[in-house]
Design a protein around this motif. Sequence first.
Motif, mmCIF file in Angstrom:
data_model
loop_
_atom_site.group_PDB
_atom_site.id
_atom_site.type_symbol
_atom_site.label_atom_id
_atom_site.label_comp_id
_atom_site.label_asym_id
_atom_site.label_seq_id
_atom_site.Cartn_x
_atom_site.Cartn_y
_atom_site.Cartn_z
ATOM 1 N N LEU A 13 0.829 -1.207 0.000
ATOM 2 C CA LEU A 13 0.000 0.000 0.000
ATOM 3 C C LEU A 13 0.862 1.254 0.000
ATOM 4 O O LEU A 13 0.607 2.217 -0.749
ATOM 5 C CB LEU A 13 -0.924 -0.016 1.215
ATOM 6 C CG LEU A 13 -1.898 1.184 1.334
ATOM 7 C CD1 LEU A 13 -2.836 1.210 0.121
ATOM 8 C CD2 LEU A 13 -2.707 1.084 2.624
ATOM 9 N N LEU A 14 1.896 1.235 0.859
ATOM 10 C CA LEU A 14 2.802 2.380 0.901
ATOM 11 C C LEU A 14 3.526 2.570 -0.423
ATOM 12 O O LEU A 14 3.741 3.695 -0.894
ATOM 13 C CB LEU A 14 3.820 2.204 2.032
ATOM 14 C CG LEU A 14 3.280 2.356 3.462
ATOM 15 C CD1 LEU A 14 4.356 1.982 4.485
ATOM 16 C CD2 LEU A 14 2.819 3.803 3.682
ATOM 17 N N ALA A 15 3.907 1.440 -1.048
ATOM 18 C CA ALA A 15 4.592 1.519 -2.344
ATOM 19 C C ALA A 15 3.679 2.120 -3.400
ATOM 20 O O ALA A 15 4.091 2.960 -4.210
ATOM 21 C CB ALA A 15 5.069 0.118 -2.765
ATOM 22 N N ILE A 16 2.396 1.684 -3.385
ATOM 23 C CA ILE A 16 1.425 2.218 -4.355
ATOM 24 C C ILE A 16 1.197 3.708 -4.124
ATOM 25 O O ILE A 16 1.192 4.517 -5.063
ATOM 26 C CB ILE A 16 0.093 1.441 -4.256
ATOM 27 C CG1 ILE A 16 0.285 -0.007 -4.753
ATOM 28 C CG2 ILE A 16 -0.993 2.131 -5.092
ATOM 29 C CD1 ILE A 16 -0.917 -0.898 -4.488
ATOM 30 N N LEU A 20 2.002 6.759 -6.601
ATOM 31 C CA LEU A 20 0.984 7.739 -7.007
ATOM 32 C C LEU A 20 1.414 9.164 -6.672
ATOM 33 O O LEU A 20 1.208 10.097 -7.455
ATOM 34 C CB LEU A 20 -0.348 7.414 -6.323
ATOM 35 C CG LEU A 20 -1.065 6.142 -6.805
ATOM 36 C CD1 LEU A 20 -2.310 5.868 -5.952
ATOM 37 C CD2 LEU A 20 -1.454 6.295 -8.277
ATOM 38 N N ALA A 21 2.015 9.337 -5.470
ATOM 39 C CA ALA A 21 2.476 10.662 -5.062
ATOM 40 C C ALA A 21 3.577 11.165 -5.992
ATOM 41 O O ALA A 21 3.588 12.330 -6.412
ATOM 42 C CB ALA A 21 2.970 10.628 -3.617
ATOM 43 N N LEU A 25 3.449 14.389 -8.489
ATOM 44 C CA LEU A 25 4.458 15.450 -8.490
ATOM 45 C C LEU A 25 5.055 15.658 -9.881
ATOM 46 O O LEU A 25 5.293 16.783 -10.314
ATOM 47 C CB LEU A 25 5.571 15.121 -7.490
ATOM 48 C CG LEU A 25 5.201 15.223 -6.006
ATOM 49 C CD1 LEU A 25 6.350 14.717 -5.132
ATOM 50 C CD2 LEU A 25 4.861 16.673 -5.650
ATOM 51 N N VAL A 26 5.289 14.557 -10.598
ATOM 52 C CA VAL A 26 5.828 14.650 -11.952
ATOM 53 C C VAL A 26 4.846 15.383 -12.868
ATOM 54 O O VAL A 26 5.224 16.266 -13.639
ATOM 55 C CB VAL A 26 6.152 13.248 -12.515
ATOM 56 C CG1 VAL A 26 6.468 13.330 -14.009
ATOM 57 C CG2 VAL A 26 7.329 12.635 -11.770
ATOM 58 N N ILE A 27 3.542 15.011 -12.771
ATOM 59 C CA ILE A 27 2.519 15.664 -13.596
ATOM 60 C C ILE A 27 2.421 17.147 -13.267
ATOM 61 O O ILE A 27 2.322 18.001 -14.150
ATOM 62 C CB ILE A 27 1.155 14.967 -13.398
ATOM 63 C CG1 ILE A 27 1.203 13.545 -13.965
ATOM 64 C CG2 ILE A 27 0.038 15.768 -14.066
ATOM 65 C CD1 ILE A 27 -0.036 12.717 -13.653
#
Length: 277
Positions: A13-16, A20-21, A25-27
Amino acid sequence: MKIEKVKNYNQKLLAILGTLAALFLVIALIAFISIIIKENRDYSSYDDVETGILSDEKIEKLQKENKRLQVISYETPKLIDTLKSVYIIPVSHKMLNQKEDINGILNGFVSASGEQYASSNNRYSSGFYGAYNNVIIYDQNNQINKKLFDKRVNFNTIHTAYFDNDILLLMQASEKDTYKDGVLNLEDFKSLYIYSFNQKEMKKVSIEGMDVFNYKFLNNSTDLIIEFGIDKNSDGQYESYNEPILIKTYDFKSGTLSDIIDNQTHSELQKTLEGSE
């Protein structure tokens, strides 16, 4: 065993969530960079509009060929005097892709686009920005129009200033290719032109070999403080980052320029700066 599964689940979950975070940030970064690039392009495209008008030397050469490279363009009329229904029509110009016969029929009149407006600043009620070579005063009630300049000039701002008994138009215009780059534009020395609607006349303020860099009205007055850029290296262009400014007052009624800083004070300041006193 259950604890191990919970740990694995939490790690996944933390990896997902981390992925996503990072993706978010990239977007966001890409969107921010895109906005900056667009703004810079818009700014650059506006700068490109200020192409100026061709110098007398280039015009003379084109006339010998019986050709032209620029054509007149009109912008949307701006209401200046509401009570008298008087407008100004900024006259712009467009550069042709190729030379055309100077005696040929103009392909209609061109209406300029992409106008930009300046926000109100101090006494100025409004300002209009573009690539201009003249201004037409249009009297709607009497169906009369009048052009302000009878000579070749270039300017990019038209400021309007309102007073109790007058409306003034102010333009910093170049009329000579002092920078010798083949174009009359804002790289050349500028004079300040002031048109009075009440007096129906134009006044010119300039000092030979200097550039009208900036101006400001004195408090509750039609008189001005004018900043003149001094061309120290004599290249025909005032460079604000390393060339000095001289300030003077301009008496609008008499049309006279006067020093604000007297010679003695100026000399003392210079000597203090250079350490010779």
